[in-house]
Structures are given as structure tokens and as C-alpha cells.
Scaffold this motif. Structure first.
Motif, PDB file in Angstrom:
ATOM      1  N   GLN A 179       0.828  -1.211   0.000  1.00 45.82           N
ATOM      2  CA  GLN A 179       0.000   0.000   0.000  1.00 45.82           C
ATOM      3  C   GLN A 179       0.862   1.261   0.000  1.00 45.82           C
ATOM      4  OE1 GLN A 179      -3.432  -0.216  -0.340  1.00 45.82           O
ATOM      5  NE2 GLN A 179      -2.734  -2.299  -0.719  1.00 45.82           N
ATOM      6  N   CYS A 180       1.946   1.247   0.761  1.00 42.42           N
ATOM      7  CA  CYS A 180       2.843   2.402   0.781  1.00 42.42           C
ATOM      8  C   CYS A 180       3.495   2.615  -0.578  1.00 42.42           C
ATOM      9  CB  CYS A 180       3.917   2.209   1.846  1.00 42.42           C
ATOM     10  SG  CYS A 180       3.322   2.345   3.545  1.00 42.42           S
ATOM     11  N   ILE A 181       3.870   1.529  -1.217  1.00 40.39           N
ATOM     12  CA  ILE A 181       4.490   1.638  -2.538  1.00 40.39           C
ATOM     13  C   ILE A 181       3.485   2.170  -3.550  1.00 40.39           C
ATOM     14  CG2 ILE A 181       5.598   0.340  -4.412  1.00 40.39           C
ATOM     15  CD1 ILE A 181       6.754  -1.519  -2.212  1.00 40.39           C
ATOM     16  N   ALA A 182       2.216   1.812  -3.396  1.00 41.25           N
ATOM     17  CA  ALA A 182       1.176   2.348  -4.281  1.00 41.25           C
ATOM     18  C   ALA A 182       1.058   3.860  -4.113  1.00 41.25           C
ATOM     19  CB  ALA A 182      -0.160   1.674  -3.993  1.00 41.25           C
ATOM     20  N   HIS A 183       1.147   4.349  -2.878  1.00 41.32           N
ATOM     21  CA  HIS A 183       1.113   5.797  -2.645  1.00 41.32           C
ATOM     22  C   HIS A 183       2.348   6.470  -3.232  1.00 41.32           C
ATOM     23  CE1 HIS A 183      -2.537   6.324  -0.295  1.00 41.32           C
ATOM     24  NE2 HIS A 183      -2.235   5.242   0.403  1.00 41.32           N
ATOM     25  N   LEU A 184       3.485   5.822  -3.124  1.00 34.51           N
ATOM     26  CA  LEU A 184       4.700   6.356  -3.740  1.00 34.51           C
ATOM     27  C   LEU A 184       4.500   6.504  -5.240  1.00 34.51           C
ATOM     28  CD1 LEU A 184       7.731   7.104  -3.827  1.00 34.51           C
ATOM     29  CD2 LEU A 184       8.221   4.642  -3.961  1.00 34.51           C
ATOM     30  N   ARG A 185       3.869   5.522  -5.852  1.00 34.26           N
ATOM     31  CA  ARG A 185       3.614   5.584  -7.293  1.00 34.26           C
ATOM     32  C   ARG A 185       2.723   6.768  -7.652  1.00 34.26           C
ATOM     33  NH1 ARG A 185       0.863   4.204 -11.927  1.00 34.26           N
ATOM     34  NH2 ARG A 185       1.958   2.764 -13.354  1.00 34.26           N
ATOM     35  N   HIS A 186       1.661   6.946  -6.867  1.00 34.70           N
ATOM     36  CA  HIS A 186       0.745   8.066  -7.135  1.00 34.70           C
ATOM     37  C   HIS A 186       1.480   9.403  -7.016  1.00 34.70           C
ATOM     38  CE1 HIS A 186      -2.564   5.406  -7.504  1.00 34.70           C
ATOM     39  NE2 HIS A 186      -2.744   5.165  -6.218  1.00 34.70           N
ATOM     40  N   TYR A 187       2.345   9.503  -6.027  1.00 30.96           N
ATOM     41  CA  TYR A 187       3.064  10.752  -5.809  1.00 30.96           C
ATOM     42  C   TYR A 187       4.005  11.042  -6.979  1.00 30.96           C
ATOM     43  CZ  TYR A 187       6.370  14.113  -3.891  1.00 30.96           C
ATOM     44  OH  TYR A 187       7.170  15.214  -3.716  1.00 30.96           O
ATOM     45  N   VAL A 188       4.779  10.053  -7.374  1.00 37.73           N
ATOM     46  CA  VAL A 188       5.716  10.249  -8.488  1.00 37.73           C
ATOM     47  C   VAL A 188       4.960  10.560  -9.772  1.00 37.73           C
ATOM     48  CG1 VAL A 188       7.474   9.125  -9.920  1.00 37.73           C
ATOM     49  CG2 VAL A 188       7.516   8.837  -7.432  1.00 37.73           C
ATOM     50  N   GLN A 189       3.854   9.860  -9.983  1.00 44.26           N
ATOM     51  CA  GLN A 189       3.043  10.121 -11.173  1.00 44.26           C
ATOM     52  C   GLN A 189       2.525  11.556 -11.171  1.00 44.26           C
ATOM     53  OE1 GLN A 189      -0.489   7.649 -11.551  1.00 44.26           O
ATOM     54  NE2 GLN A 189      -0.280   7.649 -13.779  1.00 44.26           N
ATOM     55  N   SER A 190       2.132  12.046  -9.997  1.00 45.46           N
ATOM     56  CA  SER A 190       1.621  13.426  -9.922  1.00 45.46           C
ATOM     57  C   SER A 190       2.718  14.441 -10.232  1.00 45.46           C
ATOM     58  CB  SER A 190       1.033  13.701  -8.538  1.00 45.46           C
ATOM     59  OG  SER A 190       2.050  13.804  -7.553  1.00 45.46           O
ATOM     60  N   LEU A 191       3.944  14.155  -9.842  1.00 47.76           N
ATOM     61  CA  LEU A 191       5.048  15.059 -10.149  1.00 47.76           C
ATOM     62  C   LEU A 191       5.337  15.127 -11.645  1.00 47.76           C
ATOM     63  CD1 LEU A 191       7.711  14.226  -7.396  1.00 47.76           C
ATOM     64  CD2 LEU A 191       6.105  16.143  -7.447  1.00 47.76           C
ATOM     65  N   LEU A 192       5.023  14.046 -12.331  1.00 51.21           N
ATOM     66  CA  LEU A 192       5.378  13.943 -13.752  1.00 51.21           C
ATOM     67  C   LEU A 192       4.160  14.035 -14.665  1.00 51.21           C
ATOM     68  CD1 LEU A 192       8.055  11.127 -13.410  1.00 51.21           C
ATOM     69  CD2 LEU A 192       8.472  13.549 -13.878  1.00 51.21           C
ATOM     70  N   THR A 193       3.062  14.572 -14.138  1.00 53.52           N
ATOM     71  CA  THR A 193       1.862  14.774 -14.947  1.00 53.52           C
ATOM     72  C   THR A 193       1.714  16.263 -15.244  1.00 53.52           C
ATOM     73  OG1 THR A 193       0.751  12.876 -13.971  1.00 53.52           O
ATOM     74  CG2 THR A 193      -0.644  14.518 -15.059  1.00 53.52           C
ATOM     75  N   PRO A 194       1.777  16.652 -16.505  1.00 51.03           N
ATOM     76  CA  PRO A 194       1.679  18.080 -16.839  1.00 51.03           C
ATOM     77  C   PRO A 194       0.372  18.677 -16.340  1.00 51.03           C
ATOM     78  CG  PRO A 194       2.369  16.786 -18.745  1.00 51.03           C
ATOM     79  CD  PRO A 194       1.934  15.802 -17.695  1.00 51.03           C
ATOM     80  N   VAL A 195       0.446  19.882 -15.814  1.00 47.67           N
ATOM     81  CA  VAL A 195      -0.744  20.603 -15.362  1.00 47.67           C
ATOM     82  C   VAL A 195      -1.417  21.234 -16.575  1.00 47.67           C
ATOM     83  CG1 VAL A 195      -1.605  22.483 -13.925  1.00 47.67           C
ATOM     84  CG2 VAL A 195       0.311  21.073 -13.134  1.00 47.67           C
ATOM     85  N   ALA A 196      -2.722  20.990 -16.713  1.00 46.23           N
ATOM     86  CA  ALA A 196      -3.454  21.541 -17.850  1.00 46.23           C
ATOM     87  C   ALA A 196      -3.472  23.068 -17.780  1.00 46.23           C
ATOM     88  CB  ALA A 196      -4.880  21.013 -17.870  1.00 46.23           C
ATOM     89  N   GLN A 197      -3.268  23.708 -18.905  1.00 46.19           N
ATOM     90  CA  GLN A 197      -3.291  25.166 -18.959  1.00 46.19           C
ATOM     91  C   GLN A 197      -4.736  25.672 -18.934  1.00 46.19           C
ATOM     92  OE1 GLN A 197      -0.618  27.238 -18.907  1.00 46.19           O
ATOM     93  NE2 GLN A 197       0.516  25.347 -18.488  1.00 46.19           N
ATOM     94  N   PRO A 198      -5.035  26.692 -18.136  1.00 48.99           N
ATOM     95  CA  PRO A 198      -6.401  27.218 -18.090  1.00 48.99           C
ATOM     96  C   PRO A 198      -6.756  27.911 -19.410  1.00 48.99           C
ATOM     97  CG  PRO A 198      -4.913  28.667 -16.899  1.00 48.99           C
ATOM     98  CD  PRO A 198      -4.113  27.445 -17.280  1.00 48.99           C
ATOM     99  N   PRO A 199      -8.031  27.947 -19.728  1.00 44.68           N
ATOM    100  CA  PRO A 199      -8.430  28.648 -20.956  1.00 44.68           C
ATOM    101  C   PRO A 199      -8.142  30.137 -20.847  1.00 44.68           C
ATOM    102  CG  PRO A 199     -10.356  28.108 -19.620  1.00 44.68           C
ATOM    103  CD  PRO A 199      -9.188  27.393 -18.986  1.00 44.68           C
ATOM    104  N   THR A 200      -7.894  30.755 -21.959  1.00 44.03           N
ATOM    105  CA  THR A 200      -7.596  32.197 -21.974  1.00 44.03           C
ATOM    106  C   THR A 200      -8.773  32.968 -22.556  1.00 44.03           C
ATOM    107  OG1 THR A 200      -6.563  32.004 -24.150  1.00 44.03           O
ATOM    108  CG2 THR A 200      -5.124  31.792 -22.228  1.00 44.03           C
ATOM    109  N   ILE A 201      -8.892  34.228 -22.136  1.00 43.94           N
ATOM    110  CA  ILE A 201      -9.961  35.105 -22.633  1.00 43.94           C
ATOM    111  C   ILE A 201      -9.414  35.918 -23.807  1.00 43.94           C
ATOM    112  CG2 ILE A 201     -11.558  36.946 -22.059  1.00 43.94           C
ATOM    113  CD1 ILE A 201     -12.064  34.348 -20.573  1.00 43.94           C
TER     114      ILE A 201
END
Length: 210
Positions: A179-201
């Protein structure tokens, strides 16, 4: 197998099961099926055995990870996640056989046996260094502006894994480690997931989303 190799393999098993302090030369000789005289032909003392066992551990586990399936994953982000998945897969079975020799020894010897501590540190950090290139590649592709670096994340993965092993020993089973290793995976994945750019006006058409 030569006597020295038998003793080193026995040390990996016995120390992970009993801990460094509780392990005796007689225990290791018995597990290896050799005489005490043979032991002292190869090692000057239990501490010498522990230092060489740490080096042996690095060689054995290094070969395991070098041939592991994650090494052939082409995308660096997927490769580091596959590495973490592989760590979860091999945490199966008896606790003494799946936990880390280095982590087991250094917890007992960090203050009393500086030479063992140094051998354990080198083993942990040398493994972390094998992860740095793929983490650096993944960061360059997926999180180039992030304020963390590959070295620190590689070391963090090892800290998380060692903590998972400690909890597994405390609970007497490997479920919590998985279970701890699964959380480690989620954390690393979150660091390497690009943040979507908000729409512009649009400045040309007020209120229109581009």
C-alpha cells in the motif's frame, strides 16, 4: 559454490531475519554449512562480514534490477513508474526474504559501527543513482519547470521504500508495504503529470473562450 559465497549468502538470510546484533558468527556458519575456521579464513570478524555482505547485496540486487522488465520501457516516465510497480511485485512472501539488508543493518549500527553505516549508505545511494537518469529524462519531458531535482526524488523513493519495509516488520506482513508503494507511485506520477493550462480570454472578442 565457494565457501566465501556460501557465507555471504547465509549472512543475507540470517541478518535480514534476526538483525545484525542478534546474529552470531555461529549462526552464519550453521546456515552456510561451514566451520567456524572457514569463516575466519575469509573474514576477520562479524563486522567485516557485514561490510562485505553489504557489497554482496549490492551485486545481487544490482543484477536483479539491471535485468528487470522496467528497463526496456521506452518512455522515461513510464519506466520509473514501472520500476515502482516492480518494487511492489517483489515484496511478496516472507518478510526476511523481501526486506532490505542495508536498511536492516543501518538502523542498528548507524552510531556503533560507522564502517557498516558507510557501506549501507553507499549501497542505498548507488541504487538511487541508477534511477537518476530516467527521472531526469522524465522531468525534462513532463515537468521541466518543476523545482525538484532527479537526485532528491531518487533518494526519496528509497526513503519511502525503507519506511514501507519498517511498517511491514512492525505489522508482521507485507500488505502495508504494498500500500505504501502504491502511494509512492501516485506521488511520483503526480510530479510527472503536466498541469493543464487554463483557458484564456480573447482580447478581440470579449467573453469568448479560446
Amino acid at each position: 559454490m565457494q565457501t566465501r559465497g556460501l557465507l555471504l549468502d547465509a549472512a543475507l538470510r540470517v541478518i535480514r531475519s534476526k538483525g545484525y546484533s542478534a546474529t552470531t558468527v555461529d549462526d552464519v556458519c550453521r546456515a552456510a554449512g561451514v566451520t567456524k575456521g572457514s569463516f575466519f579464513h575469509h573474514f576477520s570478524a562479524k563486522e567485516d562480514l557485514a561490510i562485505q555482505a553489504a557489497q554482496h547485496w549490492n551485486e545481487v540486487t544490482g543484477a536483479l534490477f539491471a535485468s528487470a522488465p522496467y528497463q526496456s520501457v521506452p518512455d522515461p516516465r513510464d519506466r520509473i513508474l514501472a520500476y515502482i510497480d516492480f518494487r511492489a511485485q517483489i515484496v511478496q512472501g516472507d518478510l526476511a526474504n523481501v526486506t532490505c539488508l542495508l536498511g536492516t543493518m543501518v538502523q542498528e549500527t548507524f552510531d556503533s559501527h560507522p564502517a557498516i553505516r558507510a557501506a549501507c549508505r553507499e549501497g542505498m545511494e548507488s541504487h538511487a543513482r541508477t534511477l537518476e537518469p530516467m527521472i531526469a529524462q522524465a522531468k525534462a519531458l513532463y515537468a521541466p519547470e518543476a523545482d525538484w531535482n532527479a537526485e532528491n526524488l531518487a533518494l526519496y523513493t528509497q526513503a519511502a521504500l525503507q519506511g514501507a519495509f519498517i511498517l511491514a516488520k512492525a505489522r508482521g506482513n507485507t500488505y502495508i508495504a504494498v500500500q505504501c508503494i502504491a502511494h509512492l507511485r501516485h506521488y511520483v506520477q503526480s510530479l510527472l503529470t503536466p498541469v493543464a493550462q487554463p483557458p484564456t480570454i480573447s482580447t478581440h472578442s470579449k467573453g469568448t473562450i479560446q
